[in-house]
Design an enzyme around this catalytic site. Structure first.
Site, PDB file in Angstrom:
ATOM      1  N   ILE A 163      66.466  22.892  31.429  1.00  0.00           N
ATOM      2  CA  ILE A 163      67.291  23.616  30.460  1.00  0.00           C
ATOM      3  C   ILE A 163      67.312  25.118  30.772  1.00  0.00           C
ATOM      4  CG2 ILE A 163      67.431  24.259  28.015  1.00  0.00           C
ATOM      5  CD1 ILE A 163      66.195  21.390  27.432  1.00  0.00           C
ATOM      6  N   ASP A 170      59.200  32.216  35.664  1.00  0.00           N
ATOM      7  CA  ASP A 170      58.556  30.898  35.682  1.00  0.00           C
ATOM      8  C   ASP A 170      57.188  31.060  36.332  1.00  0.00           C
ATOM      9  OD1 ASP A 170      60.043  27.892  35.307  1.00  0.00           O
ATOM     10  OD2 ASP A 170      58.067  27.887  36.280  1.00  0.00           O
ATOM     11  N   ASP A 187      53.213  33.628  34.125  1.00  0.00           N
ATOM     12  CA  ASP A 187      52.758  32.627  33.157  1.00  0.00           C
ATOM     13  C   ASP A 187      52.887  33.265  31.777  1.00  0.00           C
ATOM     14  OD1 ASP A 187      51.262  31.047  31.399  1.00  0.00           O
ATOM     15  OD2 ASP A 187      49.921  30.371  32.993  1.00  0.00           O
ATOM     16  N   VAL A 188      53.759  32.704  30.930  1.00  0.00           N
ATOM     17  CA  VAL A 188      54.053  33.350  29.642  1.00  0.00           C
ATOM     18  C   VAL A 188      52.860  33.331  28.678  1.00  0.00           C
ATOM     19  CG1 VAL A 188      56.538  32.946  29.773  1.00  0.00           C
ATOM     20  CG2 VAL A 188      55.078  31.262  28.607  1.00  0.00           C
ATOM     21  N   ASN A 244      62.182  29.789  26.588  1.00  0.00           N
ATOM     22  CA  ASN A 244      62.434  28.374  26.873  1.00  0.00           C
ATOM     23  C   ASN A 244      61.239  27.656  27.508  1.00  0.00           C
ATOM     24  OD1 ASN A 244      64.237  25.971  27.880  1.00  0.00           O
ATOM     25  ND2 ASN A 244      63.358  26.850  29.749  1.00  0.00           N
ATOM     26  N   SER A 295      62.319  22.017  19.337  1.00  0.00           N
ATOM     27  CA  SER A 295      62.589  20.614  19.671  1.00  0.00           C
ATOM     28  C   SER A 295      62.841  19.848  18.385  1.00  0.00           C
ATOM     29  CB  SER A 295      61.360  20.005  20.368  1.00  0.00           C
ATOM     30  OG  SER A 295      61.470  18.603  20.449  1.00  0.00           O
ATOM     31  N   TYR A 346      52.265  18.852  20.460  1.00  0.00           N
ATOM     32  CA  TYR A 346      53.632  19.281  20.831  1.00  0.00           C
ATOM     33  C   TYR A 346      54.478  19.541  19.581  1.00  0.00           C
ATOM     34  CZ  TYR A 346      58.189  19.246  23.187  1.00  0.00           C
ATOM     35  OH  TYR A 346      59.448  19.596  23.660  1.00  0.00           O
ATOM     36  N   VAL A 404      66.589  15.209  26.647  1.00  0.00           N
ATOM     37  CA  VAL A 404      67.388  15.583  27.822  1.00  0.00           C
ATOM     38  C   VAL A 404      66.589  15.131  29.033  1.00  0.00           C
ATOM     39  CG1 VAL A 404      68.353  17.525  29.127  1.00  0.00           C
ATOM     40  CG2 VAL A 404      68.267  17.653  26.617  1.00  0.00           C
TER      41      VAL A 404
HETATM   42  P1  NAD Z   1      61.088  21.358  32.432  1.00  0.00           P
HETATM   43  O1  NAD Z   1      59.698  20.872  32.582  1.00  0.00           O
HETATM   44  O2  NAD Z   1      62.161  20.772  33.277  1.00  0.00           O
HETATM   45  O3  NAD Z   1      61.122  22.958  32.639  1.00  0.00           O
HETATM   46  C1  NAD Z   1      60.177  23.790  32.011  1.00  0.00           C
HETATM   47  C2  NAD Z   1      59.922  24.986  32.912  1.00  0.00           C
HETATM   48  O4  NAD Z   1      58.980  25.836  32.228  1.00  0.00           O
HETATM   49  C3  NAD Z   1      59.293  24.616  34.257  1.00  0.00           C
HETATM   50  O5  NAD Z   1      59.984  25.249  35.312  1.00  0.00           O
HETATM   51  C4  NAD Z   1      57.853  25.111  34.145  1.00  0.00           C
HETATM   52  O6  NAD Z   1      57.278  25.545  35.375  1.00  0.00           O
HETATM   53  C5  NAD Z   1      58.009  26.275  33.170  1.00  0.00           C
HETATM   54  N1  NAD Z   1      56.773  26.612  32.461  1.00  0.00           N
HETATM   55  C6  NAD Z   1      55.942  25.778  31.791  1.00  0.00           C
HETATM   56  N2  NAD Z   1      54.889  26.458  31.289  1.00  0.00           N
HETATM   57  C7  NAD Z   1      55.070  27.750  31.653  1.00  0.00           C
HETATM   58  C8  NAD Z   1      54.317  28.943  31.437  1.00  0.00           C
HETATM   59  N3  NAD Z   1      53.165  28.919  30.756  1.00  0.00           N
HETATM   60  N4  NAD Z   1      54.802  30.098  31.935  1.00  0.00           N
HETATM   61  C9  NAD Z   1      55.962  30.134  32.635  1.00  0.00           C
HETATM   62  N5  NAD Z   1      56.697  29.040  32.899  1.00  0.00           N
HETATM   63  C10 NAD Z   1      56.258  27.859  32.404  1.00  0.00           C
HETATM   64  O7  NAD Z   1      61.410  21.214  30.875  1.00  0.00           O
HETATM   65  P2  NAD Z   1      62.777  21.241  30.010  1.00  0.00           P
HETATM   66  O8  NAD Z   1      63.006  19.871  29.532  1.00  0.00           O
HETATM   67  O9  NAD Z   1      63.854  21.971  30.706  1.00  0.00           O
HETATM   68  O10 NAD Z   1      62.232  22.065  28.752  1.00  0.00           O
HETATM   69  C11 NAD Z   1      62.678  23.343  28.389  1.00  0.00           C
HETATM   70  C12 NAD Z   1      62.358  23.573  26.922  1.00  0.00           C
HETATM   71  O11 NAD Z   1      63.083  22.625  26.131  1.00  0.00           O
HETATM   72  C13 NAD Z   1      60.876  23.368  26.579  1.00  0.00           C
HETATM   73  O12 NAD Z   1      60.466  24.352  25.652  1.00  0.00           O
HETATM   74  C14 NAD Z   1      60.855  21.992  25.950  1.00  0.00           C
HETATM   75  O13 NAD Z   1      59.771  21.822  25.061  1.00  0.00           O
HETATM   76  C15 NAD Z   1      62.195  21.979  25.250  1.00  0.00           C
HETATM   77  N6  NAD Z   1      62.691  20.620  24.942  1.00  0.00           N
HETATM   78  C16 NAD Z   1      62.973  19.733  25.938  1.00  0.00           C
HETATM   79  C17 NAD Z   1      63.417  18.462  25.600  1.00  0.00           C
HETATM   80  C18 NAD Z   1      63.741  17.416  26.646  1.00  0.00           C
HETATM   81  O14 NAD Z   1      63.917  16.266  26.288  1.00  0.00           O
HETATM   82  N7  NAD Z   1      63.825  17.770  27.900  1.00  0.00           N
HETATM   83  C19 NAD Z   1      63.569  18.104  24.254  1.00  0.00           C
HETATM   84  C20 NAD Z   1      63.279  19.028  23.275  1.00  0.00           C
HETATM   85  C21 NAD Z   1      62.829  20.298  23.628  1.00  0.00           C
END
Ligand code: NAD
Length: 250
Positions: free
Chosen positions: A15, A34, A56-57, A83, A134, A147, A180
């Site tokens: 996302i 990231d 790292d956030v 995000n 989420s 979570y 997603v």
């Molecule tokens: P993803 O795992 O594909 O991408 C997440 C990215 O965040 C990765 O590149 C990872 O390296 C980075 N990341 C993780 N921890 C980090 C940190 N401490 N510092 C810096 N970077 C960090 O996940 P996604 O599905 O694209 O998720 C994006 C957001 O959407 C998240 O907050 C997730 O909780 C939320 N979300 C996703 C879904 C889903 O179904 N995919 C549903 C609801 C919410």
């Protein structure tokens, strides 16, 4: 619009990457953060002019360094998208403190730290924060003890930000994605969970990264200039329905 700067955390894939690509297509300058350097470098190479910063956030020091680099490079920040997130599905009894902290430090501490660090830059011209929670933050479910709680806290943190930051010209809104197909979801969505989601979602499918990015970019834009403190579920209707949808479908 071309001068505006948008920073997206967790931008190496999923996302976050879709959101960075959309801001880029809108003509904004983008900063991609990231903690995964290799994936970030590869992703940033696909978006012309992107500034990629490994960070790292959940680390106050790394966050401070990253924002100092943004200030040095662009001298401004207009949009912050919090995000970056991790998912870990487990029951209370099996979620030891280190597992709990691993989720909280990115999903909640990260949003707090990034927002605080960006405050001065954002308030200089007025700006927008979009936090990604989420559907797991909107309703409780099994296995989401850490979570789901982290995401519910992000929803409330967004409202706190809106209440406090309106007077310095910063809007804060929250997007709650439904499922997603990203790396994050693939790691925790078993076949049973996938089937249950299809059943429970009126649109009867997973969303795409682009469908979530569209909502994020709208809330960040001038088109949402009178919107703050809101929580928007981009979830195929999941949050709107209660018990019984699968039975009624049948
Ligand atoms: P993803 O795992 O594909 O991408 C997440 C990215 O965040 C990765 O590149 C990872 O390296 C980075 N990341 C993780 N921890 C980090 C940190 N401490 N510092 C810096 N970077 C960090 O996940 P996604 O599905 O694209 O998720 C994006 C957001 O959407 C998240 O907050 C997730 O909780 C939320 N979300 C996703 C879904 C889903 O179904 N995919 C549903 C609801 C919410």
């Amino acid at each position: 619009m071309n001068d505006t700067v948008a920073l997206i955390t967790g931008a190496a894939r999923g996302i976050g990457l879709a959101t960075a690509a959309l801001f880029n297509a809108e003509g904004r300058r983008i900063v991609m953060l990231d903690r995964d350097t290799d994936e970030l470098t590869e992703a940033a190479a696909t978006l012309p002019g992107a500034l990629a910063i490994t960070c790292d956030v959940s680390s106050p020091q790394q966050v401070a360094q990253a924002i100092a680099e943004v200030e040095q490079t662009y001298g401004r920040l207009d949009i912050l998208v919090n995000n970056a997130g991790v998912a870990d599905f487990g029951p209370l009894a099996e979620t030891d403190f280190s597992r709990w902290r691993r989720v909280m430090e990115t999903n909640l501490d990260g949003v707090f730290l990034m927002s605080q660090a960006c405050l001065a830059l954002l308030s200089a011209r007025g700006g927008a924060i979009v936090n990604i929670a989420s559907i797991s933050g909107l309703r409780a479910s099994t296995l989401r003890i850490a979570y789901g709680t982290s995401k519910a806290a992000v929803i409330h943190l967004t409202k706190q930000q809106a209440a406090e930051l309106g007077e310095v010209g910063i809007r804060a809104n929250c997007v709650c994605p439904g499922p997603v197909d990203t790396k994050l979801a693939l790691a925790v969505h078993s076949p049973e969970i996938r089937a249950a989601y299809h059943d429970a979602i009126p649109l009867n499918r997973y969303g795409t990264e682009r469908e979530i990015a569209d909502v994020i970019c709208f809330l960040a834009s001038e088109r949402a200039s009178y919107v703050t403190g809101q929580v928007v579920a981009s979830d195929g209707g999941f949050d709107a329905t209660g018990v019984g949808l699968p039975a009624l479908r049948g």
